[in-house]
Scaffold this motif. Structure first.
Motif, mmCIF file in Angstrom:
data_model
loop_
_atom_site.group_PDB
_atom_site.id
_atom_site.type_symbol
_atom_site.label_atom_id
_atom_site.label_comp_id
_atom_site.label_asym_id
_atom_site.label_seq_id
_atom_site.Cartn_x
_atom_site.Cartn_y
_atom_site.Cartn_z
ATOM 1 N N LEU A 62 45.150 40.839 41.632
ATOM 2 C CA LEU A 62 45.698 39.347 41.640
ATOM 3 C C LEU A 62 45.387 38.686 40.026
ATOM 4 C CD1 LEU A 62 46.194 37.221 44.147
ATOM 5 C CD2 LEU A 62 44.379 36.191 42.665
ATOM 6 N N LEU A 63 46.355 38.265 39.698
ATOM 7 C CA LEU A 63 46.060 37.444 38.247
ATOM 8 C C LEU A 63 46.534 35.824 38.754
ATOM 9 C CD1 LEU A 63 45.664 37.658 35.287
ATOM 10 C CD2 LEU A 63 48.023 38.130 35.056
ATOM 11 N N HIS A 64 45.267 35.197 38.315
ATOM 12 C CA HIS A 64 45.705 33.557 38.097
ATOM 13 C C HIS A 64 46.144 33.295 36.728
ATOM 14 C CE1 HIS A 64 44.581 29.273 39.823
ATOM 15 N NE2 HIS A 64 45.758 29.548 39.674
ATOM 16 N N VAL A 65 47.160 33.040 36.492
ATOM 17 C CA VAL A 65 47.564 33.091 34.933
ATOM 18 C C VAL A 65 46.745 31.825 34.223
ATOM 19 C CG1 VAL A 65 49.511 32.209 33.368
ATOM 20 C CG2 VAL A 65 49.788 33.856 35.403
ATOM 21 N N ALA A 66 46.160 30.875 34.968
ATOM 22 C CA ALA A 66 45.656 29.673 34.326
ATOM 23 C C ALA A 66 44.201 30.067 33.896
ATOM 24 C CB ALA A 66 45.467 28.722 35.284
ATOM 25 N N GLU A 67 43.695 31.045 34.791
ATOM 26 C CA GLU A 67 42.216 31.459 34.575
ATOM 27 C C GLU A 67 42.096 32.945 33.833
ATOM 28 O OE1 GLU A 67 40.566 31.051 38.416
ATOM 29 O OE2 GLU A 67 40.857 29.016 38.357
ATOM 30 N N ALA A 68 43.274 33.381 33.613
ATOM 31 C CA ALA A 68 43.296 34.852 33.157
ATOM 32 C C ALA A 68 42.507 34.905 31.814
ATOM 33 C CB ALA A 68 44.994 35.388 33.001
ATOM 34 N N CYS A 69 42.052 36.058 31.518
ATOM 35 C CA CYS A 69 41.249 36.442 30.121
ATOM 36 C C CYS A 69 42.208 36.414 29.058
ATOM 37 C CB CYS A 69 40.497 37.630 30.374
ATOM 38 S SG CYS A 69 41.432 39.279 30.535
ATOM 39 N N GLU A 70 41.820 36.580 27.921
ATOM 40 C CA GLU A 70 42.414 36.810 26.579
ATOM 41 C C GLU A 70 43.172 37.772 26.268
ATOM 42 O OE1 GLU A 70 40.638 34.234 23.337
ATOM 43 O OE2 GLU A 70 40.151 32.846 24.790
ATOM 44 N N GLY A 71 42.727 38.905 26.856
ATOM 45 C CA GLY A 71 43.023 40.240 26.698
ATOM 46 C C GLY A 71 44.575 40.594 26.557
ATOM 47 N N VAL A 72 45.314 39.900 27.543
ATOM 48 C CA VAL A 72 46.743 40.185 27.617
ATOM 49 C C VAL A 72 47.605 38.968 27.483
ATOM 50 C CG1 VAL A 72 46.172 41.491 29.655
ATOM 51 C CG2 VAL A 72 46.255 39.222 30.170
ATOM 52 N N ALA A 73 47.129 38.248 26.016
ATOM 53 C CA ALA A 73 47.804 37.198 25.625
ATOM 54 C C ALA A 73 49.340 37.340 25.598
ATOM 55 C CB ALA A 73 47.232 36.938 24.201
ATOM 56 N N VAL A 86 50.744 32.911 39.763
ATOM 57 C CA VAL A 86 50.079 33.710 40.323
ATOM 58 C C VAL A 86 50.744 35.156 40.492
ATOM 59 C CG1 VAL A 86 48.833 34.613 42.528
ATOM 60 C CG2 VAL A 86 48.549 32.285 41.751
ATOM 61 N N ALA A 87 50.206 36.032 39.988
ATOM 62 C CA ALA A 87 50.817 37.685 40.261
ATOM 63 C C ALA A 87 50.007 38.257 41.065
ATOM 64 C CB ALA A 87 51.201 37.926 38.829
ATOM 65 N N ALA A 88 50.469 38.874 42.155
ATOM 66 C CA ALA A 88 49.583 39.965 42.865
ATOM 67 C C ALA A 88 50.422 41.299 43.079
ATOM 68 C CB ALA A 88 49.252 39.454 44.270
ATOM 69 N N PRO A 109 49.058 22.532 39.903
ATOM 70 C CA PRO A 109 49.592 23.991 39.533
ATOM 71 C C PRO A 109 48.315 24.970 39.603
ATOM 72 C CG PRO A 109 48.917 22.657 37.598
ATOM 73 C CD PRO A 109 49.017 21.597 39.046
ATOM 74 N N LEU A 110 47.245 24.690 39.698
ATOM 75 C CA LEU A 110 46.190 25.805 39.828
ATOM 76 C C LEU A 110 45.867 25.916 41.413
ATOM 77 C CD1 LEU A 110 43.505 24.567 37.415
ATOM 78 C CD2 LEU A 110 45.260 26.323 37.335
ATOM 79 N N TYR A 111 45.603 27.053 41.852
ATOM 80 C CA TYR A 111 45.296 27.409 43.130
ATOM 81 C C TYR A 111 44.039 27.578 43.377
ATOM 82 C CZ TYR A 111 50.133 28.309 43.812
ATOM 83 O OH TYR A 111 51.611 28.100 44.196
ATOM 84 N N THR A 112 43.267 27.244 44.366
ATOM 85 C CA THR A 112 41.990 27.352 44.641
ATOM 86 C C THR A 112 41.438 28.681 45.228
ATOM 87 O OG1 THR A 112 42.235 26.562 47.012
ATOM 88 C CG2 THR A 112 41.925 24.912 45.480
ATOM 89 N N GLU A 113 40.042 28.946 44.967
ATOM 90 C CA GLU A 113 39.685 30.050 45.554
ATOM 91 C C GLU A 113 39.920 30.553 46.965
ATOM 92 O OE1 GLU A 113 37.978 32.864 43.913
ATOM 93 O OE2 GLU A 113 38.542 31.698 42.137
ATOM 94 N N PRO A 114 40.151 29.716 47.865
ATOM 95 C CA PRO A 114 40.445 29.796 49.217
ATOM 96 C C PRO A 114 42.075 30.427 49.160
ATOM 97 C CG PRO A 114 39.124 28.170 49.475
ATOM 98 C CD PRO A 114 39.302 28.202 47.893
ATOM 99 N N GLU A 115 42.783 29.773 48.541
ATOM 100 C CA GLU A 115 44.120 30.070 48.527
ATOM 101 C C GLU A 115 44.312 31.416 47.616
ATOM 102 O OE1 GLU A 115 46.191 25.533 48.040
ATOM 103 O OE2 GLU A 115 45.193 26.427 46.322
#
Length: 180
Positions: A62-73, A86-88, A109-115
């Protein structure tokens, strides 16, 4: 259910459970991905987009775009442009069998941890369903081929008996002609 129905059920669960603006479930079809279920009317770009998403996910499910690392800019810019929040990865037997792409929500726009956990669990259940469907389809095809083989064997056996009967008749007639 067939795998398209499993993908639809995943989309329905996500649409109903998260109040997302849009979402899309893509499944592998031959060499690429095809949208199978779309809600909210937004379809992501075609072409290599799914491959870019897989590259961005890497080993993660799972990738939450707003919290993604910079390695895949570079890929992140592509995801943001497409409106993906979100991409899964839908994975079966260690290989991707599909993707779930989800857009944002109006005002949140942000999804929570439970979501995000909800999304992850829904995707895992869908992956099991798709894998089981593909295994079932493979078993049905194997049984179809085995049945065709049994029918061919039976026909060959019956035809062989008839040909043997004709061969004996011809030999008997030949002997009868020699005796005359």
């Amino acid at each position: 259910h067939d795998e398209d129905r499993v993908a639809e059920m995943l989309g329905e669960v996500i649409a109903g459970g998260l109040a997302a603006e849009w979402g899309c479930v893509l499944l592998t079809r031959g060499a690429g991905f095809s949208p199978v279920y779309v809600f909210g009317g937004h379809v992501p770009p075609s072409g290599d987009f799914a491959e870019e998403v897989l590259q961005a996910l890497g080993r993660e499910q799972l990738l939450h775009v707003a919290e993604a690392c910079e390695g895949v800019a570079p890929v992140m810019a592509s995801l943001e442009t497409a409106g993906v929040v979100v991409a899964a990865k839908i994975e079966g037997a260690g290989a991707p069998v599909g993707l779930l792409l989800i857009g944002g929500r109006r005002g949140a726009p942000l999804y929570t941890e439970p979501e995000l956990h909800f999304i992850e669990m829904a995707v895992r259940q869908a992956a099991i369903g798709i894998r089981n469907t593909r295994l079932s389809d493979g078993l049905v095809e194997a049984e179809r081929q085995a049945t065709a083989g049994r029918v061919a064997l039976s026909l060959a056996h019956d035809l062989g008996k008839e040909l043997d009967w004709l061969r004996r008749l011809v030999l008997q007639e030949a002997r009868h002609q020699v005796d005359l």
